[in-house]
Design a protein around this motif. Structure first.
Motif, mmCIF file in Angstrom:
data_model
loop_
_atom_site.group_PDB
_atom_site.id
_atom_site.type_symbol
_atom_site.label_atom_id
_atom_site.label_comp_id
_atom_site.label_asym_id
_atom_site.label_seq_id
_atom_site.Cartn_x
_atom_site.Cartn_y
_atom_site.Cartn_z
ATOM 1 N N ILE A 1 -9.477 100.629 125.714
ATOM 2 C CA ILE A 1 -8.374 99.972 125.009
ATOM 3 C C ILE A 1 -8.271 100.536 123.597
ATOM 4 O O ILE A 1 -9.238 100.495 122.831
ATOM 5 N N PRO A 2 -7.115 101.072 123.229
ATOM 6 C CA PRO A 2 -6.970 101.615 121.876
ATOM 7 C C PRO A 2 -6.962 100.508 120.833
ATOM 8 O O PRO A 2 -6.460 99.404 121.067
ATOM 9 N N ALA A 3 -7.529 100.818 119.690
ATOM 10 C CA ALA A 3 -7.617 99.853 118.596
ATOM 11 C C ALA A 3 -7.385 100.580 117.275
ATOM 12 O O ALA A 3 -7.593 101.790 117.172
ATOM 13 N N HIS A 4 -6.944 99.807 116.282
ATOM 14 C CA HIS A 4 -6.826 100.381 114.942
ATOM 15 C C HIS A 4 -7.085 99.309 113.897
ATOM 16 O O HIS A 4 -7.105 98.110 114.190
ATOM 17 N N VAL A 5 -7.273 99.771 112.677
ATOM 18 C CA VAL A 5 -7.643 98.912 111.554
ATOM 19 C C VAL A 5 -6.468 98.831 110.582
ATOM 20 O O VAL A 5 -5.820 99.839 110.286
ATOM 21 N N MET A 6 -6.190 97.629 110.100
ATOM 22 C CA MET A 6 -5.205 97.412 109.036
ATOM 23 C C MET A 6 -5.939 96.849 107.819
ATOM 24 O O MET A 6 -6.658 95.845 107.938
ATOM 25 N N PHE A 7 -5.785 97.472 106.685
ATOM 26 C CA PHE A 7 -6.334 96.939 105.453
ATOM 27 C C PHE A 7 -5.530 95.688 105.099
ATOM 28 O O PHE A 7 -4.307 95.725 105.008
ATOM 29 N N SER A 8 -6.223 94.552 104.924
ATOM 30 C CA SER A 8 -5.550 93.254 104.735
ATOM 31 C C SER A 8 -6.153 92.481 103.561
ATOM 32 O O SER A 8 -6.644 91.364 103.727
ATOM 33 N N PRO A 9 -6.109 93.036 102.345
ATOM 34 C CA PRO A 9 -6.735 92.347 101.212
ATOM 35 C C PRO A 9 -5.953 91.109 100.789
ATOM 36 O O PRO A 9 -4.827 90.885 101.225
ATOM 37 N N GLY A 10 -6.569 90.347 99.902
ATOM 38 C CA GLY A 10 -5.947 89.133 99.381
ATOM 39 C C GLY A 10 -6.953 88.012 99.364
ATOM 40 O O GLY A 10 -7.273 87.452 98.328
ATOM 41 N N HIS A 11 -7.481 87.681 100.542
ATOM 42 C CA HIS A 11 -8.572 86.711 100.624
ATOM 43 C C HIS A 11 -9.818 87.316 99.984
ATOM 44 O O HIS A 11 -10.526 86.660 99.224
ATOM 45 N N THR A 12 -10.115 88.576 100.313
ATOM 46 C CA THR A 12 -11.146 89.351 99.623
ATOM 47 C C THR A 12 -10.603 90.761 99.404
ATOM 48 O O THR A 12 -9.589 91.156 99.981
ATOM 49 N N LEU A 13 -11.326 91.526 98.588
ATOM 50 C CA LEU A 13 -10.961 92.926 98.347
ATOM 51 C C LEU A 13 -11.105 93.784 99.597
ATOM 52 O O LEU A 13 -10.456 94.824 99.716
ATOM 53 N N ALA A 14 -11.977 93.363 100.513
ATOM 54 C CA ALA A 14 -12.374 94.234 101.623
ATOM 55 C C ALA A 14 -11.791 93.830 102.965
ATOM 56 O O ALA A 14 -12.062 94.485 103.964
ATOM 57 N N SER A 15 -11.007 92.756 103.024
ATOM 58 C CA SER A 15 -10.573 92.209 104.306
ATOM 59 C C SER A 15 -9.768 93.222 105.121
ATOM 60 O O SER A 15 -8.893 93.909 104.589
ATOM 61 N N ILE A 16 -10.074 93.286 106.413
ATOM 62 C CA ILE A 16 -9.311 94.116 107.335
ATOM 63 C C ILE A 16 -8.941 93.298 108.560
ATOM 64 O O ILE A 16 -9.557 92.269 108.858
ATOM 65 N N THR A 17 -7.898 93.756 109.254
ATOM 66 C CA THR A 17 -7.484 93.205 110.542
ATOM 67 C C THR A 17 -7.807 94.239 111.608
ATOM 68 O O THR A 17 -7.525 95.432 111.429
ATOM 69 N N TYR A 18 -8.407 93.790 112.704
ATOM 70 C CA TYR A 18 -8.630 94.656 113.856
ATOM 71 C C TYR A 18 -7.523 94.384 114.873
ATOM 72 O O TYR A 18 -7.352 93.250 115.322
ATOM 73 N N VAL A 19 -6.775 95.411 115.231
ATOM 74 C CA VAL A 19 -5.755 95.301 116.285
ATOM 75 C C VAL A 19 -6.304 96.024 117.506
ATOM 76 O O VAL A 19 -6.466 97.250 117.499
ATOM 77 N N ILE A 20 -6.641 95.263 118.537
ATOM 78 C CA ILE A 20 -7.265 95.801 119.747
ATOM 79 C C ILE A 20 -6.329 95.503 120.907
ATOM 80 O O ILE A 20 -6.168 94.340 121.313
#
Length: 292
Positions: free
Chosen positions: A136-155
């Motif tokens: 299953i292809p997946a990618h990462v979205m940088f999602s800051p705001g709550h923390t400097l480092a937050s990311i979203t995983y789209v799988i």
């Protein structure tokens, strides 16, 4: 047609956290997302009940762990990433901006020798970087705001949005932790809501408004139509004003100073001292201005 992973959520009631096992039904490979290491701040006791529950489920399903993923360094629970790595051999990963969080908290904890290069994890994901869970292809979205480092995983068709969006009846995450930003959070949520309407949204916490049962799955379409913040505040300015006003009334999570020293270190507990015991370090008056 977008691949559809099998997603199983494990609700942890002490911190209202949801941990996930995300599996490719074809290959039986899976990823664990945001696992919790049990911790009782009253007694200082740690435990692995939550992580062992996940391992038992994985064994029962015949899955093979391919990744142990954290979305950000959590402020309200310890990460079980290190424990699960020891048990499964799977690599740990987080977003590459974790180094900025490490630098920030290295100063707060006065840790001159602390490694701030993210090397405590096996993999640091860049924004838009791709990977796979099974086939299953997946990618990462940088999602800051709550923390400097937050990311979203789209799988596949599933987005793991951590502390950005909650269930529609709960709104959005706070953005007042060190390094947080309501403006950055608004922009991150816009990116998430630009995913296809049928994308499944899996949130990192559920605080059970009105005492309802825990819930953690919605869709982009449902979030756009019914999220009590995103359906109401139509501009960044409105959202930031409302989010900042609300955040000013919120006390810090009770475990933030406990948890960040574990979670900026990839879930590794402090090294034992000469008596064989491990110790946490709690800075006093470091988060000035926070509501009590």
């Amino acid at each position: 047609m977008t691949a559809k992973p099998e997603v199983t959520g494990f609700f942890e009631p002490r911190t209202w956290s949801i941990q996930y096992v995300v599996a490719d039904p074809g290959t039986k490979n899976c990823a664990i997302i945001d696992p919790v290491l049990d911790y009782d701040e009253k007694s200082g006791a740690t435990g692995t009940e939550q992580a062992d529950r996940i391992l038992a489920f994985i064994a029962e399903k015949g899955y093979r762990v391919e990744w142990i993923l954290d979305t950000h360094p959590h402020a309200d629970h310890f990460s079980a990433a290190q424990y699960l790595k020891e048990k499964t051999g799977a690599p740990t990963a987080i977003g590459e901006k974790v180094t900025e969080v490490q630098k920030l908290w290295k100063g707060i904890y006065n840790w001159p020798d602390f490694r701030e290069d993210g090397s405590q994890w096996d993999k640091l994901f860049a924004d838009k970087e791709t990977f796979t869970v099974g086939n299953i292809p997946a990618h990462v979205m940088f999602s800051p705001g709550h923390t400097l480092a937050s990311i979203t995983y789209v799988i596949g068709d599933a987005a793991f949005v951590h502390d950005t969006l909650f269930m529609p009846d709960s709104g959005t995450a706070r953005a007042d932790f060190p390094g947080g930003s309501a403006k950055a959070l608004w922009n991150s949520i816009q990116d998430i809501l630009a995913l296809p309407d049928e994308t499944r949204i899996f949130t990192g916490h559920d605080y059970q408004p009105g005492g309802r049962e825990p819930m953690w799955e919605s869709t982009v379409a449902e979030q756009k139509a019914a999220n009590i913040h995103m359906a109401r505040f139509k501009s960044m300015e409105e959202f930031v004003a409302a989010r900042d006003a609300r955040d000013r009334t919120l006390p810090m999570p009770k475990l933030i100073l406990h948890a960040l020293q574990i979670n900026t270190n990839a879930g590794q507990l402090p090294q034992p001292e000469s008596n064989g015991r491990r110790y946490l370090k709690i800075p006093l008056n470091a988060l000035e201005g926070a509501a009590w």
